[in-house]
Write a protein that holds these residues in place. Sequence first.
Motif, PDB file in Angstrom:
ATOM      1  N   GLN A  41     -68.632  17.920  33.527  1.00 15.10           N
ATOM      2  CA  GLN A  41     -68.598  17.151  34.772  1.00 15.10           C
ATOM      3  C   GLN A  41     -69.971  17.117  35.449  1.00 15.10           C
ATOM      4  OE1 GLN A  41     -65.142  17.828  37.393  1.00 15.10           O
ATOM      5  NE2 GLN A  41     -64.317  19.180  35.800  1.00 15.10           N
TER       6      GLN A  41
ATOM      7  N   SER B 240     -72.522  15.048  33.373  1.00 17.94           N
ATOM      8  CA  SER B 240     -72.230  13.616  33.486  1.00 17.94           C
ATOM      9  C   SER B 240     -72.595  13.086  34.865  1.00 17.94           C
ATOM     10  CB  SER B 240     -70.743  13.368  33.195  1.00 17.94           C
ATOM     11  OG  SER B 240     -70.405  13.753  31.877  1.00 17.94           O
ATOM     12  N   ALA B 241     -72.343  13.888  35.895  1.00 23.22           N
ATOM     13  CA  ALA B 241     -72.696  13.464  37.249  1.00 23.22           C
ATOM     14  C   ALA B 241     -74.218  13.338  37.402  1.00 23.22           C
ATOM     15  CB  ALA B 241     -72.141  14.446  38.271  1.00 23.22           C
TER      16      ALA B 241
ATOM     17  N   ALA C 259     -75.232  10.150  35.574  1.00 24.54           N
ATOM     18  CA  ALA C 259     -74.778   8.977  36.334  1.00 24.54           C
ATOM     19  C   ALA C 259     -75.673   8.723  37.541  1.00 24.54           C
ATOM     20  CB  ALA C 259     -73.327   9.169  36.772  1.00 24.54           C
ATOM     21  N   SER C 260     -76.034   9.788  38.244  1.00 22.42           N
ATOM     22  CA  SER C 260     -76.909   9.615  39.420  1.00 22.42           C
ATOM     23  C   SER C 260     -78.292   9.122  39.017  1.00 22.42           C
ATOM     24  CB  SER C 260     -77.015  10.931  40.190  1.00 22.42           C
ATOM     25  OG  SER C 260     -77.628  11.929  39.387  1.00 22.42           O
TER      26      SER C 260
ATOM     27  N   GLN D 178     -70.763   7.391  32.330  1.00 25.25           N
ATOM     28  CA  GLN D 178     -70.864   8.820  32.619  1.00 25.25           C
ATOM     29  C   GLN D 178     -69.768   9.271  33.581  1.00 25.25           C
ATOM     30  OE1 GLN D 178     -72.863  10.927  31.051  1.00 25.25           O
ATOM     31  NE2 GLN D 178     -73.652   9.185  29.850  1.00 25.25           N
ATOM     32  N   ASN D 179     -69.360   8.409  34.496  1.00 23.11           N
ATOM     33  CA  ASN D 179     -68.257   8.752  35.391  1.00 23.11           C
ATOM     34  C   ASN D 179     -66.948   8.900  34.617  1.00 23.11           C
ATOM     35  OD1 ASN D 179     -69.899   8.748  37.670  1.00 23.11           O
ATOM     36  ND2 ASN D 179     -69.549   6.573  38.080  1.00 23.11           N
TER      37      ASN D 179
ATOM     38  N   ALA E  38     -61.877   5.231  36.508  1.00 23.38           N
ATOM     39  CA  ALA E  38     -63.263   5.181  36.045  1.00 23.38           C
ATOM     40  C   ALA E  38     -63.438   4.151  34.939  1.00 23.38           C
ATOM     41  CB  ALA E  38     -63.683   6.564  35.557  1.00 23.38           C
TER      42      ALA E  38
END
Length: 556
Positions: free
Chosen positions: A193, A196-197, A200-201, A349-350, A405
Amino acid sequence: MRYLITFLLVAGSVISCVAAAQDAPSPAEPVSAAPSPAEPAPAVSGPAVPAPAAPAPTEPLFAPPLFDDKALQELREETLRDLEQYWKAEGPEEAAPNAIELTLPQAVQTALRQNPQVLITQSDVDVARAQAGQARAQLYPQVSVQDSYVYVEGAESPFGGLGFLSGILGMETSKTFRRDQLSIKQTLYSGGQIASAVRASRFLAESQEWQRQAKLNDLEYQTKQAYYDALLAHAMIRVAQESVVTFERHLADTQQMFDVGLVSQFEVLRARTEVSARQSNWVAAKNAERLALVNLRRILAVPQDQPLRLTSSIEIVPLKESLEDLLAEAEQARPELLALNKGINAAGQNVRAAKGRYLPQAAASAEYQNVDKGGMTQPDGWTLALGGQWEVFSGGRRKHQVGEARARETGLINQRDDLTRLIELDVRQAYIQMQDALAKVMEERATVVFAREGLRLAQLRFQEGVGTQVEILDAELALSGAESSLIRAMRDYAVAHASLEKATGRSWFPDTSALNEEAGPEAPAKDSEPKPPRPAPAESTAAPRNGQVPAPQQAR
């Protein structure tokens, strides 16, 4: 006047005949004639054979002569030479001592440096970068320090006379004591998590970078259009001024002819009416220039009372790429499309982060405590912990989070398909507008040639005594109108060319800042896309003469 009209009609007939001769098929290339409806095709025995399908009509592109560099160069040089008087003439504002000299590249650089839209887009990029840093911070240990003073009522030693034993045994208590704590926490595994976060950012921050470039490209196009509009308005003032001078001269001649009794009072009144109409057009042209300069100053973010001297002129820039090459370039370099691609990567990624909620999580912590007079009940020293957590059943919440998502990712993919079609529409539309504008430039250039020849013939007839001053006046008006139409056609071509540059993602001064400067080791190199190369402007980017606008740099 009758001879002028006859000459124009004859010239038009000759042009029509030449065009018809060029369109006629060559004798060496016979054209198969279609069967007449009155003559049915002969019957053929046997099974019916389907007729071959007619080839699909293809969209005509630029005619080869329009791509001829030599022809375009000659057209450009002749047009600029013929219209030099309209570009070089200066008005009161241009002649002001504090006027700023600006070429078109300098105007674009000034807008990209000073316009508030640039500052707004930079703020959006800074926000996205800060959010990426916040997500990346979860990968590192979380350290906190706490220092507190505690007061507990009735916390005296319960051993009465044996209080000395409580002190020996370490059980002595007090109403007030101090506690010092140091806590360190580190997430060991989160099911992917956090990683991936972080990705994504980072994708969202890079998407914001491309959105910034898209806004800068749009601002560049607005600057070019405003600059061309100001040049057009300035040239129209000169055309209107020449028209006023022509009709004032005609009014003076008519007044002299009236004084000697050759014309009636009606001719004088009509001449005065024409002068008033031309003066009204002159005032309207000056107001149009004022409005164009107001808009240009707004885009440049300079004071509205600052005089400007625009030193560039509207030119014909040849286009050498084919439509297919331009479409391919737009698909690879359009900032809006690249920004949306980064958004799709972030959405992917989310999805991975949502799936990570099905997996267990593990973390470790270390805590150091120092309690004044804590004794054995609150000993000083380190406390280490290692633990895990696994949410076995959530009532279907994680399933729907993954579905949400994925739906967002699908929506962005569909949005990319729609944006691709819109980009193709922008490129084709700008390409067709360039084709139409260039055809108008060539047509109006020929009209100017005919109008000048008509003026020469009218002057020759007047010198020989078979023409009148009215014929010369009509010929001058025809030439003035043809030059006005040519200037407008050149402006339309220049704006269409700027629109095509924007549609393909080109920029004279692209933003070279990259988000990867702040990317950590977890950022793979393959995710960073280099900025596409951009053509440099052809004009000089020297600093303005009076220094009110800072000298633009070669690259932003």
